[in-house]
Design a protein around this motif. Structure first.
Motif, PDB file in Angstrom:
ATOM      1  N   ILE A 248      44.704  31.457  32.583  1.00  0.00           N
ATOM      2  CA  ILE A 248      44.414  32.867  32.864  1.00  0.00           C
ATOM      3  C   ILE A 248      43.052  33.260  32.293  1.00  0.00           C
ATOM      4  O   ILE A 248      42.270  33.974  32.940  1.00  0.00           O
ATOM      5  N   SER A 249      42.752  32.773  31.095  1.00  0.00           N
ATOM      6  CA  SER A 249      41.479  33.085  30.450  1.00  0.00           C
ATOM      7  C   SER A 249      40.296  32.639  31.302  1.00  0.00           C
ATOM      8  O   SER A 249      39.326  33.381  31.493  1.00  0.00           O
ATOM      9  N   ASN A 250      40.361  31.425  31.823  1.00  0.00           N
ATOM     10  CA  ASN A 250      39.266  30.913  32.637  1.00  0.00           C
ATOM     11  C   ASN A 250      39.132  31.651  33.967  1.00  0.00           C
ATOM     12  O   ASN A 250      38.023  31.856  34.470  1.00  0.00           O
ATOM     13  N   LEU A 251      40.253  32.075  34.531  1.00  0.00           N
ATOM     14  CA  LEU A 251      40.191  32.842  35.776  1.00  0.00           C
ATOM     15  C   LEU A 251      39.524  34.201  35.546  1.00  0.00           C
ATOM     16  O   LEU A 251      38.732  34.670  36.375  1.00  0.00           O
ATOM     17  N   ILE A 252      39.851  34.846  34.433  1.00  0.00           N
ATOM     18  CA  ILE A 252      39.222  36.128  34.114  1.00  0.00           C
ATOM     19  C   ILE A 252      37.718  35.958  33.943  1.00  0.00           C
ATOM     20  O   ILE A 252      36.914  36.751  34.445  1.00  0.00           O
ATOM     21  N   PHE A 253      37.322  34.890  33.224  1.00  0.00           N
ATOM     22  CA  PHE A 253      35.902  34.644  32.989  1.00  0.00           C
ATOM     23  C   PHE A 253      35.177  34.385  34.303  1.00  0.00           C
ATOM     24  O   PHE A 253      34.041  34.833  34.510  1.00  0.00           O
ATOM     25  N   ALA A 254      35.829  33.646  35.198  1.00  0.00           N
ATOM     26  CA  ALA A 254      35.186  33.285  36.458  1.00  0.00           C
ATOM     27  C   ALA A 254      34.981  34.488  37.365  1.00  0.00           C
ATOM     28  O   ALA A 254      34.021  34.532  38.138  1.00  0.00           O
ATOM     29  N   THR A 255      35.875  35.468  37.282  1.00  0.00           N
ATOM     30  CA  THR A 255      35.815  36.613  38.202  1.00  0.00           C
ATOM     31  C   THR A 255      35.221  37.860  37.554  1.00  0.00           C
ATOM     32  O   THR A 255      35.202  38.930  38.177  1.00  0.00           O
ATOM     33  N   ALA A 256      34.711  37.743  36.324  1.00  0.00           N
ATOM     34  CA  ALA A 256      34.226  38.903  35.581  1.00  0.00           C
ATOM     35  C   ALA A 256      33.033  39.550  36.285  1.00  0.00           C
ATOM     36  O   ALA A 256      32.146  38.864  36.798  1.00  0.00           O
ATOM     37  N   ASP A 257      33.035  40.877  36.311  1.00  0.00           N
ATOM     38  CA  ASP A 257      31.886  41.616  36.820  1.00  0.00           C
ATOM     39  C   ASP A 257      31.342  42.600  35.780  1.00  0.00           C
ATOM     40  O   ASP A 257      30.469  43.404  36.070  1.00  0.00           O
ATOM     41  N   HIS A 258      31.889  42.537  34.562  1.00  0.00           N
ATOM     42  CA  HIS A 258      31.437  43.368  33.450  1.00  0.00           C
ATOM     43  C   HIS A 258      31.616  42.572  32.172  1.00  0.00           C
ATOM     44  O   HIS A 258      32.561  41.780  32.043  1.00  0.00           O
ATOM     45  N   ILE A 259      30.729  42.759  31.209  1.00  0.00           N
ATOM     46  CA  ILE A 259      30.782  41.957  29.992  1.00  0.00           C
ATOM     47  C   ILE A 259      32.084  42.162  29.219  1.00  0.00           C
ATOM     48  O   ILE A 259      32.550  41.264  28.509  1.00  0.00           O
ATOM     49  N   ALA A 260      32.723  43.328  29.362  1.00  0.00           N
ATOM     50  CA  ALA A 260      33.994  43.569  28.696  1.00  0.00           C
ATOM     51  C   ALA A 260      35.057  42.576  29.158  1.00  0.00           C
ATOM     52  O   ALA A 260      35.913  42.151  28.375  1.00  0.00           O
ATOM     53  N   MET A 261      34.995  42.167  30.416  1.00  0.00           N
ATOM     54  CA  MET A 261      35.949  41.198  30.930  1.00  0.00           C
ATOM     55  C   MET A 261      35.755  39.821  30.292  1.00  0.00           C
ATOM     56  O   MET A 261      36.714  39.057  30.123  1.00  0.00           O
ATOM     57  N   LEU A 262      34.509  39.523  29.939  1.00  0.00           N
ATOM     58  CA  LEU A 262      34.253  38.256  29.256  1.00  0.00           C
ATOM     59  C   LEU A 262      34.933  38.235  27.897  1.00  0.00           C
ATOM     60  O   LEU A 262      35.515  37.212  27.484  1.00  0.00           O
ATOM     61  N   TYR A 263      34.885  39.350  27.184  1.00  0.00           N
ATOM     62  CA  TYR A 263      35.569  39.426  25.893  1.00  0.00           C
ATOM     63  C   TYR A 263      37.076  39.341  26.063  1.00  0.00           C
ATOM     64  O   TYR A 263      37.764  38.679  25.278  1.00  0.00           O
ATOM     65  N   VAL A 264      37.606  40.009  27.082  1.00  0.00           N
ATOM     66  CA  VAL A 264      39.048  39.933  27.352  1.00  0.00           C
ATOM     67  C   VAL A 264      39.457  38.484  27.605  1.00  0.00           C
ATOM     68  O   VAL A 264      40.476  38.006  27.091  1.00  0.00           O
TER      69      VAL A 264
END
Length: 403
Positions: free
Chosen positions: A86-102
């Protein structure tokens, strides 16, 4: 020797799982500078983003360590792998830096669920005499994933900056399925029921950390911290360091780290048991601390590609030897609470994962050489602690870090 004593066919799957987990940590490193430019972020953010992973890992490690004693190792490992995916999927689809931290926070929870359970699993299926070999193999998978992640990320990035994370997520799904269907539970039901029936309440993480200061194996936990501090301090800024100071390309960076990873892994797979038998864990730990510190300083003296390749390979090999040596001594000191001590091991490791890259990112903005000099000082201080404890009494001489 019986399958239960050696780990049998379960060890390759455990090694695969550990490799995947550590791969996810290191995968972002070579693409992070360019990836962050899409979000208008810089060097200090890179360090903080890597450190974010360690925050939730630190907070959740003791919780999952205790849960593995109560409910078994297998499902904690499955949970950790699923969260990594799940972590890698969030990172791959991030469109805001906050998502990278999540993404990194979720990945840290996954590490907390999986790593202590994995170490406890190895302790369950091996004898004390054979445990060093088993932990050496797991350590090889850990180190290989930890340091080959940047290499793999660099090569996959040629397909696109987000490609490494999609690939990692796909492999994570595969590992989850393999673990669910092919890895049996290692902890007997009676042991799990006894842990659930226990009325002893474990303290909050900060209280546990405070109590660990008086434990006979405290110095080993300090070394877990310094090992990860030094390694993440090194990895977090390595691509930016050699790019800015020596103008290395992404391919050159990937090649250096991949070769270094391969050398360290070969040592762990084929020579770790022999090294422990020949020199003992204590001498190996002290020697690798000293040589690792010296290597970090030597890294600052020349930008010649082969010089940097040699020193990087040496440094990563030293840390690959240090990790299973420390883990073996910790496991021998754990008694019947392998899950709990493994959780504390992971807590100290995550502290290193927090402060190492955070310090590297901060110092990098002040001076290029700052992170490596700090890493060398931390490793030398650890050697000083180890030497100062030499000869002091311990309840168990096998786990005393001293002569």
């Amino acid at each position: 020797m019986s399958q239960q004593h050696t780990g049998g066919g379960r060890m390759p799957l455990l090694m695969l799982n550990m490799f995947i987990a550590m791969l996810g940590i290191g995968l972002i490193i070579p693409v992070l500078p360019e990836y962050l430019r899409e979000f208008g972020a810089g060097g200090s953010t890179a360090g903080y983003l890597i450190a974010a992973f360690g925050i939730t890992q630190f907070l959740c490690s003791p919780i999952f360590g205790e849960m593995s004693d109560k409910y078994g190792r297998k499902w904690m490992i499955v949970t950790g792998l699923a969260l990594f995916t799940i972590s890698n999927l969030i990172f791959a689809t991030a469109d805001h830096i906050a998502m990278l931290y999540v993404s990194r926070f979720v990945g840290g929870v996954g590490a907390a669920a999986m790593i202590p359970s994995m170490l406890a699993y190895v302790a369950d299926i091996t004898t004390e005499e054979n445990r060093g070999k088993g932990l050496g193999r797991i350590g090889a998978a850990m180190s290989f994933g930890f340091v080959i992640g940047p290499g793999a990320g660099g090569f996959l990035a040629e397909l696109g900056l987000r490609a490494p994370f999609y690939v990692s997520a796909s492999v994570g799904v595969f590992a989850v399925l393999c673990t669910m269907f092919f890895v049996p539970e290692s902890l007997p039901m009676e042991s799990r029921l006894a842990a659930r029936a226990s009325t002893v309440k474990r303290d909050f993480i900060w209280v546990q950390i405070a109590k660990s200061f008086k434990a006979q194996y405290f110095i080993l936990l300090v070394l877990v911290f310094t090992l990860n501090f030094g390694l993440l301090n090194f990895e977090a800024i390595f691509p930016m360091f050699v790019d800015e100071k020596y103008s290395y390309t992404v391919r050159e960076i990937s090649l250096i780290i991949t070769i270094g990873a391969g050398a360290g892994t070969l040592i762990q797979l084929f020579y770790m048991g022999k090294l422990i038998d020949r020199f003992g864990e204590q001498l190996l730990i002290k020697a690798t601390l000293l040589l690792s510190a010296v290597t970090l300083v030597l890294m600052l003296l020349s930008g010649n590609f082969y010089y940097v390749l040699l020193l990087t390979t040496f440094f990563l090999t030293l840390t690959s030897i240090m990790r299973p040596a420390i883990n073996t001594l910790l496991s021998k000191s754990a008694g019947n609470e392998q899950g709990f001590v493994a959780g504390m091991n992971n807590a100290y490791m995550s502290l290193g994962n927090i402060f190492g890259p955070a310090a590297a990112g901060t110092l990098y903005n002040l001076h290029l050489n700052g992170p490596y000099l700090l890493g060398a000082v931390v490793l030398l201080f650890s050697l000083f602690l180890a030497m100062s404890r030499a000869g002091r009494g311990s309840q168990t001489t096998n786990v005393k870090l001293g002569g």
